[in-house]
Design an enzyme around this catalytic site. Structure first.
Site, short mmCIF file in Angstrom:
data_model
loop_
_atom_site.label_atom_id
_atom_site.label_comp_id
_atom_site.label_asym_id
_atom_site.label_seq_id
_atom_site.Cartn_x
_atom_site.Cartn_y
_atom_site.Cartn_z
N CYS A 141 18.43 -27.62 29.20
CA CYS A 141 19.06 -27.38 27.91
C CYS A 141 19.78 -26.04 27.92
CB CYS A 141 18.01 -27.41 26.81
SG CYS A 141 18.59 -26.81 25.21
N ASP B 165 0.82 -1.21 0.00
CA ASP B 165 0.00 0.00 0.00
C ASP B 165 0.85 1.26 0.00
OD1 ASP B 165 -2.59 1.16 0.02
OD2 ASP B 165 -2.34 1.66 2.13
N ASP B 166 1.93 1.25 0.81
CA ASP B 166 2.78 2.43 0.91
C ASP B 166 3.49 2.69 -0.42
OD1 ASP B 166 4.22 4.54 2.49
OD2 ASP B 166 5.94 3.30 1.98
N LYS C 145 -3.63 10.02 5.91
CA LYS C 145 -2.95 8.72 5.90
C LYS C 145 -1.89 8.65 7.00
CE LYS C 145 -3.54 5.86 3.21
NZ LYS C 145 -3.24 5.62 1.79
N LYS D 7 -10.02 5.21 9.05
CA LYS D 7 -10.10 4.82 7.64
C LYS D 7 -9.84 3.31 7.58
CE LYS D 7 -8.35 5.74 3.01
NZ LYS D 7 -8.09 4.33 2.69
N LYS E 265 -14.26 14.46 7.62
CA LYS E 265 -15.34 14.97 6.78
C LYS E 265 -15.95 16.22 7.41
CE LYS E 265 -16.69 10.25 5.47
NZ LYS E 265 -17.77 9.24 5.52
N ARG F 30 -17.50 -0.65 -5.58
CA ARG F 30 -17.42 0.73 -6.04
C ARG F 30 -17.14 0.82 -7.53
NH1 ARG F 30 -13.60 4.44 -2.69
NH2 ARG F 30 -12.05 2.93 -3.41
#
Length: 707
Positions: free
Chosen positions: A449, A40-41, A333, A120, A309, A141
């Site tokens: 051990c 994504d980045d 972001k 988001k 928004k 969409r």
């Protein structure tokens, strides 16, 4: 808070053309089947580079450029939307957001009175059409004007109810995603049926939503973010009760629309740890952004930013929309917490309890501001389930202070040269057999051990703090068969020590004095030194303060152990079983005069003897100047606190009634900021968390400070 990431610069028109092709191919692969050669980045950075070139060279913009197109122009569909279903523009820092908000306010000719701020969600946008209160159609969409019919997925998506609370014909828009748990289940089923694992939950949701005729079913989750009348006209035209219920949707604030969706029985972010909220101004809005970002690592689903928004309908109406995105909303972001890199190797490490733990060696990659070269692989079964191979490109996830983990291989990037990961046939530490009866493999010798490492840990500064017992001296004691477990240290004699090479009389006397001092360490230190699986320094302190005595700890069953903060149904029986296994060593420690009590703690009442008063406060709790506060210590301590280790500081905090923490969030009550405190101090200032310096903290603690 600057969340800006570096934007690559395209050198010339040829580089621009290549970048456009790469972006188109990545978008097409993702929207076709949930695969992509880019994380994504990387896709965001490539998109910003294309936009920057086009801004500087408007005369050279290609017609097939993804810029300004919903879904980068890669998605299509044949089901028209009632209203355009647009994407969001992005900002990456507080400065960029402030510039965007100022532009919006200039456009509408007034300040934005109220903002809506919500996570988001990292999934796929869909429109769910309900008829008479029942789901009838599910549409992606697509290109924003028309989408793909994925109604076959109805019934597999949590949060999309089979019946609304009212028999409405209505359209609900929202995000379909996979939670972490759903992603794990999806990949297990996919691999079991011969498929390649998905790289991450976002790709898994995209591929699963479109899949038909699978022999298995995978559940996803829906979060609603908008409510529309079926025609896109909220006024309705039937004049009945259902039409009346939909009337005036366009005049509702966004926060009111979300409340309407919740009332209809739909799943929204309001029921999560990061519910949508409103903010009255930019400062309050940025505080909310910071709050959501701080909780990101704790969420059971992925988020890649915060949606902001204009909340009021009038502001949204006056702002309007472009061809790709509304002008009244933006995605803030967050830095990427997952990247694609290469799996170079696997190391097999043996812990102090004999657990054999694999660790991935990675091609170095920068994630969330730090370079990652290793990641956890949990256990051999995890490697098999994920179908990991040496040379694989893998999706690595990192959030907060969590150790990076590999989510899955990016299977579609395989070249055929990848090699299987070799599992050890014998214990990598001592060559003994391996107990494979559980998912976490363990050497059959257990603690023996790794006795030297186990003892070195036990005598360390944050545990028993026995000066003079370094690793080389412990090796001598083990090789001479003078020490076979922790308790044997407390029965060593002067004659035995003088028989060791390079051990003089003064050294022997000093070591015996240090061992004698260690007998008086608090129970939390002793418990930590024992190395009980499922515990560490902080958990040992919680257990010791809850039960107060070793007798009470050993008498506790799994149900009683679960009353300790942070111990759940899976961890409790493991701790109880470990303590039972360590019983002989504990008995020897008691016989050697080692303290088995925690100063200042009160044992819990026996079962059935709880009173209203005792039920009101947890066992081990006390008032103290830090009662109820989560305290973070950062930077170098000075003054009366200068000589204390970080573990001693944490012990001090908990004796004074507080709870030590390693990260700063809205729930932090106090930050002790010493010299060079750095980012944690900055974050506390941003969140308005109370800050004190070491001198102020010492004064606050008063008599709780060690003498």
């Amino acid at each position: 808070m600057d969340l800006m990431t570096t934007t690559p610069v395209l050198a010339d028109a040829a580089a621009y053309a290549q970048a456009v092709e790469e972006a188109k191919q990545a978008a097409a692969a993702y929207y076709a089947g949930g695969t992509s050669p880019l994380d994504d980045d990387a896709y965001d950075r490539l998109g910003r580079a294309v936009e920057a070139w086009e801004s500087a060279h408007p005369e050279q913009i290609r017609a097939d450029s993804p810029t300004g197109k919903v879904a980068g122009g890669a998605a299509t569909g044949d089901v028209p939307h009632s209203r355009p279903m647009l994407s969001l523009d992005n900002v990456f820092s507080a400065e960029q957001f402030t510039t965007w908000a100022a532009s919006l306010e200039r456009r509408i000719g007034r300040p934005v009175e109220r903002w809506s701020v919500e996570p988001k969600l990292d999934g796929l946008a869909v429109a769910a059409r309900y008829e008479q209160g029942r789901p009838a159609r599910l549409i992606t969409r697509g290109d924003g004007t028309a989408g793909e019919d994925v109604s076959h997925a109805i019934g597999t998506i949590a949060g999309l109810p089979e019946r609304l609370t009212q028999p409405l014909t209505v359209e609900i828009r929202g995000e379909v995603l996979m939670t972490t748990e759903q992603f794990e289940t999806a990949n297990s089923l996919r691999v079991a049926h011969g498929g390649e694992p998905f790289a991450n939950p976002r790709n898994a949701a995209a591929g699963t939503l479109r899949a038909k005729d699978r022999p298995y079913t995978v559940e996803m989750t829906f979060f609603a973010y908008d409510v529309l009348s079926p025609s896109g006209d909220p006024s309705g035209d039937r004049g009945d009760a259902a039409s009346e219920a939909l009337a005036g949707l366009d005049d509702l604030a966004h926060s009111e629309l979300i409340a309407r969706a919740t009332a209809l029985g739909l799943h929204t972010s309001g029921a999560t740890a990061v519910p949508g909220r409103t903010a009255a101004g930019t400062d309050e809005l940025l505080d909310r952004v910071a709050e959501i970002a701080a909780l990101r690592a704790e969420l059971p689903f992925g988020i890649d930013g915060i949606v902001v928004k204009a909340d009021l309908a009038a502001d949204r109406r006056d702002a309007g929309a472009g061809s790709r995105a509304p002008r009244w909303a933006v995605a803030y972001k967050l830095p990427a917490v997952e990247k694609v890199t290469k799996l170079l190797g696997v190391e097999w490490n043996v812990g102090r309890t004999g657990v054999i733990a694999p660790r991935a060696v990675l091609e170095p990659v920068e994630i969330d501001g730090s370079t990652v070269t290793y990641a956890t692989l949990h256990n051999p079964a995890d490697i098999t389930r994920r179908d990991l191979r040496l040379g694989d490109h893998v999706m690595v996830y990192k959030a907060g202070d969590i150790i990076p983990r590999i989510e899955a291989p990016v299977a579609h990037l395989r070249t055929g040269e990848e090699q299987p990961i070799a599992f050890p046939e014998t214990c990598p530490q001592c060559g003994s057999e391996i107990d494979r009866s559980e998912q976490r493999w363990r050497c059959v010798r257990g603690r023996d051990c790794h006795l030297v490492a186990s003892l070195s840990y036990a005598v360390g500064r944050d545990q028993l703090d026995i000066e003079g017992l370094g690793a080389s001296r412990i090796v001598q004691l083990v090789d001479a068969a003078l020490v076979t477990d922790l308790a044997d240290l407390f029965t060593l004699t002067r004659e035995q020590l003088l028989g060791l090479e390079r051990m003089g009389e003064t050294s022997a006397d000093n070591l015996l004095a240090a061992i004698d001092t260690a007998r008086a360490r608090p129970l939390s230190r002793v418990l930590c030194a024992l190395g009980v699986r499922g515990t560490g320094r902080s958990m040992s302190r919680r257990i010791a303060r809850h039960f107060a005595t070793m007798d009470a700890i050993r008498a506790a069953d799994a149900e009683a152990m679960q009353r300790v903060e942070g111990i759940g149904t899976e961890k409790a029986p493991v701790i109880v079983a470990e303590l039972a296994e360590l019983g002989p060593v504990v008995d020897k420690l008691v016989a050697a005069g080692v303290s088995m009590t925690e100063p200042g703690a009160t044992p819990p009442p026996p079962p059935g003897a709880e009173t209203d008063a005792s039920a009101a406060a947890p066992a081990g709790a006390q008032a103290g100047p830090l009662a109820g506060l989560a305290v973070v210590v950062t930077g170098a301590m000075t003054g009366p606190l200068e000589a204390l280790s970080r573990n001693q500081m944490n012990e001090l905090i908990e004796r004074a009634g507080g709870r030590s923490s390693s990260s700063v969030s809205r729930r932090t009550g106090l930050v002790v900021a010493g010299e060079k405190a750095g980012s944690k101090r900055t974050k506390a200032e941003e969140l308005g968390v109370r800050l004190v310096d070491p001198a102020e903290f010492a004064t606050l603690l008063g008599d709780y400070l060690p003498a």
